[in-house]
Design an enzyme around this catalytic site. Sequence first.
Site, short mmCIF file in Angstrom:
data_model
loop_
_atom_site.label_atom_id
_atom_site.label_comp_id
_atom_site.label_asym_id
_atom_site.label_seq_id
_atom_site.Cartn_x
_atom_site.Cartn_y
_atom_site.Cartn_z
N LYS A 22 11.30 64.89 36.77
CA LYS A 22 10.38 64.21 35.84
C LYS A 22 11.12 63.13 35.04
O LYS A 22 10.64 62.01 34.91
CB LYS A 22 9.81 65.27 34.90
N ASN A 23 12.28 63.50 34.50
CA ASN A 23 12.98 62.56 33.61
C ASN A 23 13.67 61.42 34.35
O ASN A 23 14.24 60.53 33.73
CB ASN A 23 13.98 63.31 32.73
N CYS A 116 6.59 65.88 23.16
CA CYS A 116 6.69 67.18 22.52
C CYS A 116 7.08 67.04 21.05
O CYS A 116 7.90 66.18 20.71
CB CYS A 116 7.78 68.01 23.21
N ARG A 121 12.41 62.29 16.40
CA ARG A 121 12.52 61.39 17.55
C ARG A 121 12.33 59.92 17.16
O ARG A 121 11.41 59.25 17.66
CB ARG A 121 11.54 61.81 18.65
N ASP A 305 17.17 70.42 27.10
CA ASP A 305 15.99 70.80 27.87
C ASP A 305 16.12 72.19 28.52
O ASP A 305 15.17 72.67 29.14
CB ASP A 305 15.72 69.76 28.97
N ARG A 397 3.05 69.50 31.64
CA ARG A 397 3.65 68.18 31.47
C ARG A 397 4.93 68.05 32.29
O ARG A 397 5.31 66.94 32.68
CB ARG A 397 3.98 67.92 30.00
C1 UD1 Z 1 16.35 63.60 25.25
C2 UD1 Z 1 17.58 64.21 25.89
C3 UD1 Z 1 17.43 64.09 27.38
C4 UD1 Z 1 16.14 64.78 27.79
C5 UD1 Z 1 14.96 64.19 27.03
C6 UD1 Z 1 13.66 64.90 27.33
C7 UD1 Z 1 19.85 64.20 25.04
C8 UD1 Z 1 20.98 63.41 24.50
N1 UD1 Z 1 18.76 63.53 25.40
O1 UD1 Z 1 16.27 62.25 25.61
O2 UD1 Z 1 18.53 64.67 28.05
O3 UD1 Z 1 15.93 64.65 29.14
O4 UD1 Z 1 15.19 64.29 25.65
O5 UD1 Z 1 13.54 66.08 26.64
O6 UD1 Z 1 19.95 65.39 25.17
N2 UD1 Z 1 17.84 59.31 18.30
C9 UD1 Z 1 17.81 58.54 17.16
N3 UD1 Z 1 17.36 57.26 17.26
C10 UD1 Z 1 16.95 56.71 18.44
C11 UD1 Z 1 16.98 57.50 19.60
C12 UD1 Z 1 17.43 58.81 19.50
O7 UD1 Z 1 18.17 59.00 16.08
O8 UD1 Z 1 16.56 55.54 18.46
C13 UD1 Z 1 18.28 60.72 18.22
C14 UD1 Z 1 17.14 61.68 18.51
O9 UD1 Z 1 16.38 61.97 17.37
C15 UD1 Z 1 17.87 62.88 19.04
C16 UD1 Z 1 19.03 62.26 19.81
O10 UD1 Z 1 19.21 60.96 19.25
O11 UD1 Z 1 18.40 63.62 17.98
C17 UD1 Z 1 18.79 62.21 21.32
O12 UD1 Z 1 17.87 61.26 21.59
P1 UD1 Z 1 17.61 60.59 23.03
O13 UD1 Z 1 18.69 60.89 24.00
O14 UD1 Z 1 17.24 59.21 22.80
O15 UD1 Z 1 16.33 61.39 23.39
P2 UD1 Z 1 15.50 61.23 24.66
O16 UD1 Z 1 15.67 59.91 25.29
O17 UD1 Z 1 14.16 61.72 24.29
#
Ligand code: UD1
Length: 416
Positions: A22-23, A116, A121, A305, A397
């Site tokens: 999915k990711n 979620c 985020r 995850d 999802r």
């Molecule tokens: C995250 C997971 C990814 C997983 C996906 C779906 C990590 C590092 N990333 O990716 O492996 O497949 O969720 O569940 O484990 N953050 C900020 N500002 C930003 C972007 C991120 O502060 O602009 C913080 C987020 O709040 C979080 C961390 O950075 O604490 C990880 O974020 P990110 O890797 O961007 O999250 P996803 O891309 O959603």
Amino acid sequence: MDSYHITGGNTLEGEYRLKGAKNAVLPILAATIISGRTSRIKNCPQLSDIRTMVSILQEMGCKVSWDGSEIVVDSSPVNSFCIPQNLMKKIRSSVFLMGATLARCGQVILSDPGGCAIGKRPIDIHLTALRLLGVDIKKKDGLLECSATRLKGAVIPLSFPSVGATENVMMAAVMAEGETRILNPAKEPEIIDLQNYLVSCGAHITGAGSDEIRIVGKLPLHETEYKPIPDRIEGGTVLSAVAATRGKVLLREAVPDHMDSVLRYLTESGCIVQRDERSVYLEAPDVLQSVSPIETKPYPGFPTDMQSQFMALMCLARGTTRITESIFENRFKHVAELNKMGANITVEGRTAIIKGVDRLHGQRVAAADLRGGAALVIAGLAAEGETIVENIHHIDRGYERLEDCLKGLGAQIERI
Ligand code: UD1
């Protein structure tokens, strides 16, 4: 709303074939907008998040056909740079359309992405990085209006290796003039997969998976056919379910290296784990053991995850396991539900302390997010009696008809 009715206690055994991740599929589908050509994406799972992404692409003008596991996107007719708000709110991955649409149209209007409810985020890292590429970003009436008369390659240091921000910059930089260097990028296998997809379209990108990604922009792109990587999280979920029921399984179509940290903890818990190039064999012991402290980390660390599914497993292990969630601040909603089933988990700040119990018992519980929902299913499969898991739209999802997959291994689980 649908729920799962699970009669626990069956030992799961057999073979399981992983589907596409999915990711990986979601950012790749967003990226299909960039080329203005046809992309044939294979190995796509039937998930509600993917259906939403397909709807967004269609609303932006793409011609999309979805036949079995193959999605074909012709992005030549794209006629909109506005991401539909109602759909944007449904999935987190809609945020990838920011970089992709900027690359294609030079502008994009979008609202906050959904997904979620596992933490705040924010997308500040995405925005800071895109500004360095020359994107002007204004917030107006709850919408983000982004435009760039000219995307220009730049050196982009990320303050945290955010997966989403790395993917957004990679996509935008494909159409930026000159070279972009992303420093401190995320190294997840899905990042390498996005690089490989974009390269298959004719882009010049190197370094995904390392400390620096380099992109040379503005190369002509062409049509492509691409098969995304197998789902390492689906793999970890199935292995945890099998281990929780003291079963054995041969996981096929897997890339064991992508699952390394999870496989190491499964081994530590007493499971026999054998890896081949494309498969993993797991055989659970009669008594699972607790493992050394786990902390979720960016790849290659333990994946956030997999935190909740592994916690469900550790509920039934001998001894105490500590799991610290360091990526998302609100990802322990499954704890109260697992405790209702007889687990002994306490939370101190960002750490869950799981004292293993001999047995869980069936209960009516509710999924609050995707992976937390999967954890409740794992607990239900191992519990005595009947478990009802409500709100399984969260689970849909990220897992394609999880009940059918588990039934294939001998589980008693029905969607009602
Ligand atoms: C995250 C997971 C990814 C997983 C996906 C779906 C990590 C590092 N990333 O990716 O492996 O497949 O969720 O569940 O484990 N953050 C900020 N500002 C930003 C972007 C991120 O502060 O602009 C913080 C987020 O709040 C979080 C961390 O950075 O604490 C990880 O974020 P990110 O890797 O961007 O999250 P996803 O891309 O959603």
